[in-house]
Design a protein around this motif. Structure first.
Motif, PDB file in Angstrom:
ATOM      1  N   LEU A 135       0.818  -1.207   0.000  1.00 46.91           N
ATOM      2  CA  LEU A 135       0.000   0.000   0.000  1.00 46.91           C
ATOM      3  C   LEU A 135       0.857   1.264   0.000  1.00 46.91           C
ATOM      4  CD1 LEU A 135      -2.746  -1.119   2.539  1.00 46.91           C
ATOM      5  CD2 LEU A 135      -3.011  -0.817   0.079  1.00 46.91           C
ATOM      6  N   ALA A 136       1.916   1.274   0.797  1.00 49.29           N
ATOM      7  CA  ALA A 136       2.753   2.470   0.883  1.00 49.29           C
ATOM      8  C   ALA A 136       3.453   2.760  -0.445  1.00 49.29           C
ATOM      9  CB  ALA A 136       3.779   2.312   2.000  1.00 49.29           C
ATOM     10  N   ARG A 137       3.960   1.725  -1.100  1.00 48.25           N
ATOM     11  CA  ARG A 137       4.616   1.944  -2.395  1.00 48.25           C
ATOM     12  C   ARG A 137       3.609   2.352  -3.458  1.00 48.25           C
ATOM     13  NH1 ARG A 137       8.170  -3.598  -1.776  1.00 48.25           N
ATOM     14  NH2 ARG A 137       9.686  -2.776  -0.266  1.00 48.25           N
ATOM     15  N   ALA A 138       2.400   1.779  -3.415  1.00 50.12           N
ATOM     16  CA  ALA A 138       1.368   2.181  -4.368  1.00 50.12           C
ATOM     17  C   ALA A 138       0.961   3.632  -4.143  1.00 50.12           C
ATOM     18  CB  ALA A 138       0.158   1.263  -4.240  1.00 50.12           C
ATOM     19  N   GLN A 139       0.857   4.045  -2.876  1.00 51.20           N
ATOM     20  CA  GLN A 139       0.502   5.435  -2.582  1.00 51.20           C
ATOM     21  C   GLN A 139       1.592   6.389  -3.047  1.00 51.20           C
ATOM     22  OE1 GLN A 139       1.795   7.716  -0.179  1.00 51.20           O
ATOM     23  NE2 GLN A 139       0.151   9.235  -0.385  1.00 51.20           N
ATOM     24  N   GLN A 140       2.834   6.006  -2.872  1.00 48.77           N
ATOM     25  CA  GLN A 140       3.939   6.850  -3.327  1.00 48.77           C
ATOM     26  C   GLN A 140       3.963   6.948  -4.848  1.00 48.77           C
ATOM     27  OE1 GLN A 140       7.854   5.470  -2.191  1.00 48.77           O
ATOM     28  NE2 GLN A 140       8.649   7.548  -2.089  1.00 48.77           N
ATOM     29  N   ASP A 141       3.742   5.841  -5.530  1.00 49.37           N
ATOM     30  CA  ASP A 141       3.682   5.872  -6.992  1.00 49.37           C
ATOM     31  C   ASP A 141       2.515   6.729  -7.476  1.00 49.37           C
ATOM     32  OD1 ASP A 141       5.890   4.230  -7.125  1.00 49.37           O
ATOM     33  OD2 ASP A 141       4.723   2.385  -7.340  1.00 49.37           O
ATOM     34  N   ALA A 142       1.370   6.612  -6.801  1.00 49.21           N
ATOM     35  CA  ALA A 142       0.209   7.419  -7.188  1.00 49.21           C
ATOM     36  C   ALA A 142       0.474   8.905  -6.963  1.00 49.21           C
ATOM     37  CB  ALA A 142      -1.023   6.972  -6.406  1.00 49.21           C
ATOM     38  N   THR A 143       1.193   9.238  -5.905  1.00 46.89           N
ATOM     39  CA  THR A 143       1.538  10.642  -5.655  1.00 46.89           C
ATOM     40  C   THR A 143       2.447  11.180  -6.740  1.00 46.89           C
ATOM     41  OG1 THR A 143       1.325  10.269  -3.265  1.00 46.89           O
ATOM     42  CG2 THR A 143       2.537  12.218  -3.971  1.00 46.89           C
ATOM     43  N   TRP A 144       3.434  10.382  -7.132  1.00 46.53           N
ATOM     44  CA  TRP A 144       4.322  10.819  -8.219  1.00 46.53           C
ATOM     45  C   TRP A 144       3.550  10.975  -9.528  1.00 46.53           C
ATOM     46  CZ3 TRP A 144       8.568   6.718  -6.815  1.00 46.53           C
ATOM     47  CH2 TRP A 144       9.297   7.178  -5.701  1.00 46.53           C
ATOM     48  N   ASN A 145       2.626  10.060  -9.805  1.00 44.01           N
ATOM     49  CA  ASN A 145       1.828  10.143 -11.019  1.00 44.01           C
ATOM     50  C   ASN A 145       0.924  11.374 -10.994  1.00 44.01           C
ATOM     51  OD1 ASN A 145       0.660   9.081 -13.521  1.00 44.01           O
ATOM     52  ND2 ASN A 145      -1.144   8.644 -12.288  1.00 44.01           N
ATOM     53  N   ARG A 146       0.343  11.679  -9.830  1.00 43.02           N
ATOM     54  CA  ARG A 146      -0.494  12.871  -9.715  1.00 43.02           C
ATOM     55  C   ARG A 146       0.311  14.135  -9.982  1.00 43.02           C
ATOM     56  NH1 ARG A 146      -2.603  14.538  -3.863  1.00 43.02           N
ATOM     57  NH2 ARG A 146      -0.358  14.925  -3.730  1.00 43.02           N
ATOM     58  N   GLN A 147       1.524  14.196  -9.446  1.00 47.90           N
ATOM     59  CA  GLN A 147       2.349  15.384  -9.661  1.00 47.90           C
ATOM     60  C   GLN A 147       2.754  15.522 -11.125  1.00 47.90           C
ATOM     61  OE1 GLN A 147       2.971  17.731  -7.273  1.00 47.90           O
ATOM     62  NE2 GLN A 147       3.707  18.873  -9.053  1.00 47.90           N
ATOM     63  N   ILE A 288       4.610   8.860   6.176  1.00 47.38           N
ATOM     64  CA  ILE A 288       6.063   8.656   6.092  1.00 47.38           C
ATOM     65  C   ILE A 288       6.468   7.436   6.912  1.00 47.38           C
ATOM     66  CG2 ILE A 288       8.312   9.717   6.458  1.00 47.38           C
ATOM     67  CD1 ILE A 288       6.678  10.973   4.252  1.00 47.38           C
ATOM     68  N   GLY A 289       5.815   7.231   8.061  1.00 49.37           N
ATOM     69  CA  GLY A 289       6.112   6.041   8.857  1.00 49.37           C
ATOM     70  C   GLY A 289       5.799   4.764   8.107  1.00 49.37           C
ATOM     71  N   ALA A 290       4.701   4.761   7.369  1.00 47.33           N
ATOM     72  CA  ALA A 290       4.355   3.571   6.583  1.00 47.33           C
ATOM     73  C   ALA A 290       5.387   3.328   5.489  1.00 47.33           C
ATOM     74  CB  ALA A 290       2.967   3.741   5.982  1.00 47.33           C
ATOM     75  N   ARG A 291       5.874   4.396   4.866  1.00 51.00           N
ATOM     76  CA  ARG A 291       6.896   4.220   3.821  1.00 51.00           C
ATOM     77  C   ARG A 291       8.186   3.648   4.407  1.00 51.00           C
ATOM     78  NH1 ARG A 291       6.528   9.671   0.015  1.00 51.00           N
ATOM     79  NH2 ARG A 291       4.275   9.578  -0.405  1.00 51.00           N
ATOM     80  N   ILE A 292       8.560   4.120   5.585  1.00 47.78           N
ATOM     81  CA  ILE A 292       9.789   3.606   6.199  1.00 47.78           C
ATOM     82  C   ILE A 292       9.608   2.154   6.629  1.00 47.78           C
ATOM     83  CG2 ILE A 292      11.309   3.869   8.193  1.00 47.78           C
ATOM     84  CD1 ILE A 292      10.967   6.855   7.969  1.00 47.78           C
ATOM     85  N   LEU A 293       8.463   1.839   7.222  1.00 46.18           N
ATOM     86  CA  LEU A 293       8.201   0.448   7.608  1.00 46.18           C
ATOM     87  C   LEU A 293       8.163  -0.455   6.388  1.00 46.18           C
ATOM     88  CD1 LEU A 293       7.403  -1.669   9.742  1.00 46.18           C
ATOM     89  CD2 LEU A 293       5.024  -0.975   9.404  1.00 46.18           C
ATOM     90  N   ALA A 294       7.650   0.056   5.272  1.00 45.98           N
ATOM     91  CA  ALA A 294       7.580  -0.757   4.055  1.00 45.98           C
ATOM     92  C   ALA A 294       8.961  -1.162   3.567  1.00 45.98           C
ATOM     93  CB  ALA A 294       6.840   0.021   2.961  1.00 45.98           C
ATOM     94  N   GLU A 295       9.960  -0.316   3.785  1.00 42.25           N
ATOM     95  CA  GLU A 295      11.297  -0.608   3.256  1.00 42.25           C
ATOM     96  C   GLU A 295      12.180  -1.350   4.252  1.00 42.25           C
ATOM     97  OE1 GLU A 295      11.565  -0.141   0.159  1.00 42.25           O
ATOM     98  OE2 GLU A 295       9.658   0.925   0.091  1.00 42.25           O
ATOM     99  N   ILE A 296      12.008  -1.128   5.554  1.00 41.74           N
ATOM    100  CA  ILE A 296      12.872  -1.811   6.524  1.00 41.74           C
ATOM    101  C   ILE A 296      12.221  -3.073   7.061  1.00 41.74           C
ATOM    102  CG2 ILE A 296      13.917   0.386   7.172  1.00 41.74           C
ATOM    103  CD1 ILE A 296      12.365   0.299   9.764  1.00 41.74           C
TER     104      ILE A 296
END
Length: 409
Positions: A135-147, A288-296
């Motif tokens: 979910l966190a990576r999908a949200q980050q990708d969607a944010t980049w696509n929106r921008q 941001i916490g979800a993104r960090i947890l997703a990677e570590i």
């Protein structure tokens, strides 16, 4: 006899190779990307001693997909190797640069035979942590696509409708706000803006969800949009308006996707046991916490110490020394998603923590530029996060950034 497995994956089929202690090919198999093919792979492994107690380790060049998820069931160790590293190993075996899918599978098996201790198996993260990562990576990708879509919309409006950009300049990332999208759908061209009235703009603002200051906001838009301005010929302007509406629909869909994924990410993150510890850190919110947890992840054995985590995130510097040459600089090979989340975390901590702000100012006073000072702050806070997650303790400002005795007095 110990057996090692290597899999060269592709879109439609996968080549499997088993090697023994001497590096010789014991068995090979080509399977398709179906459940029946996966069952054939398990049968081949079972024929050569694979069991739940001592499963055969597997090397593959990817860390995602159904095949990897199927292999990770149980206690099996799966090694996701970098394709660049595999290419270097291939050159060790042949100078003719020949290449084949079965040959690559044998190379992968021999990597485990000779250098398994220099590679790490995939972490044993919990199911909840893996769902947060998705979910966190999908949200980050969607944010980049929106921008990206917002930048295209801005470029188009600058060509024929600069007044609209002037109206949204008071907001940060104003083209993505629902009020802006609702008004542009009503007045897509300067010609439509001249003939519109305050009531239509008020209706659009209410439809966008605005509750307060509707009349004043509609008046502000009217005053800006109805100023005299240079315009294209009418047919060209109408065509540009239709192009803008098509792009606006894409921005609407992207904004809804970001909002829905953000809600789902936050809900899943707050259910994780590590959320309480991570949210105790200054500047670290749910996204941001979800993104960090997703990677570590939540596998505590993934990193031996905080230095490994810092190097993985690109926060720790790297040293290159040879003879008289000595260079200490930032890491370029890193987890880019974790590195980006760390910069956002460090920047937010400047206003949320006095100790973090003081540390940042000290680094700037020593001559660091803004990115280097933020990276140093991220490096320090990442080590603190590693300690708190290992010991299950919350963040303590006085312990994380101890003040000098004189200042404390």
């Amino acid at each position: 006899m110990t057996i090692y497995c290597g899999i060269d994956w592709a879109e439609g089929h996968h080549d499997v190779a088993l090697a023994d202690d001497s590096g010789k090919l014991v068995a090979k198999l080509r399977i398709d990307d179906t459940l029946a093919g996966y069952q054939l792979l398990l049968e081949l492994l079972a024929e050569h001693g694979d069991s739940e107690v001592s499963p055969i380790p597997v090397a593959i060049e990817t860390g995602r997909g159904l095949l990897v998820a199927f292999l990770r069931q149980g206690k099996r160790q799966v090694y996701a190797l970098n394709p660049l590293s595999v290419a270097r190993y291939r050159d060790r075996l042949s100078v003719s640069r020949k290449k084949s899918d079965p040959g690559d599978a044998l190379v992968l098996a021999n990597i485990l035979r000779t250098d398994a201790d220099t590679h790490r198996p995939m972490p044993n993260d919990s199911e909840l942590a893996q769902s947060v990562a998705v979910l966190a990576r999908a949200q980050q990708d969607a944010t980049w696509n929106r921008q990206q879509l917002a930048n295209q919309l801005r470029s188009l409006l600058r060509d024929y409708y600069p007044a609209a950009l002037e109206a949204v300049a008071v907001w940060q990332n104003g083209l993505c706000r629902p009020e802006t999208r609702a008004i542009l759908a009503v007045v897509p061209t300067p010609g439509k803006a001249v003939t519109t009235n305050r009531k239509r703009l008020c209706t659009a603002l209410k439809r966008a969800g605005r509750v307060r200051g509707i009349e004043a906001e509609a008046e502000r838009w009217m005053e800006i949009l109805q100023r005299p301005q240079a315009r294209h010929p009418k047919l060209v302007e109408d065509a540009l308006g239709k192009q803008m509406l098509g792009l606006l629909r894409q921005v609407d869909a992207a904004c809804r996707s970001v909002d829905e994924l953000s809600d789902a990410t936050e809900e899943a993150f707050r259910q994780h046991p590590d959320a309480e510890v991570m949210l105790s850190f200054p500047g670290l919110g749910a996204q941001i916490g979800a993104r960090i947890l997703a990677e570590i992840g939540d596998d505590r054995s993934r990193f031996d110490d905080a230095r490994g985590l810092k190097a993985y995130a690109g926060a720790a510097p790297i040293t290159r020394a040879s003879g008289k040459y000595h260079y200490v600089g930032r890491r370029r090979i890193k987890n880019n998603r974790l590195h980006d989340a760390g910069f956002l975390w460090a920047f937010s901590a400047l206003t949320a923590s006095g100790g973090a702000n003081a540390h940042y100012r000290r680094r700037r006073a020593r001559g660091d530029f803004h990115p280097a000072a933020l990276r140093n702050l991220f490096n320090r806070m990442l080590g603190q996060l590693h300690h708190c997650l290992q010991t299950r303790t919350l963040f303590d400002e006085t312990a994380a950034f101890p003040m000098p005795l004189l200042a404390a007095a």
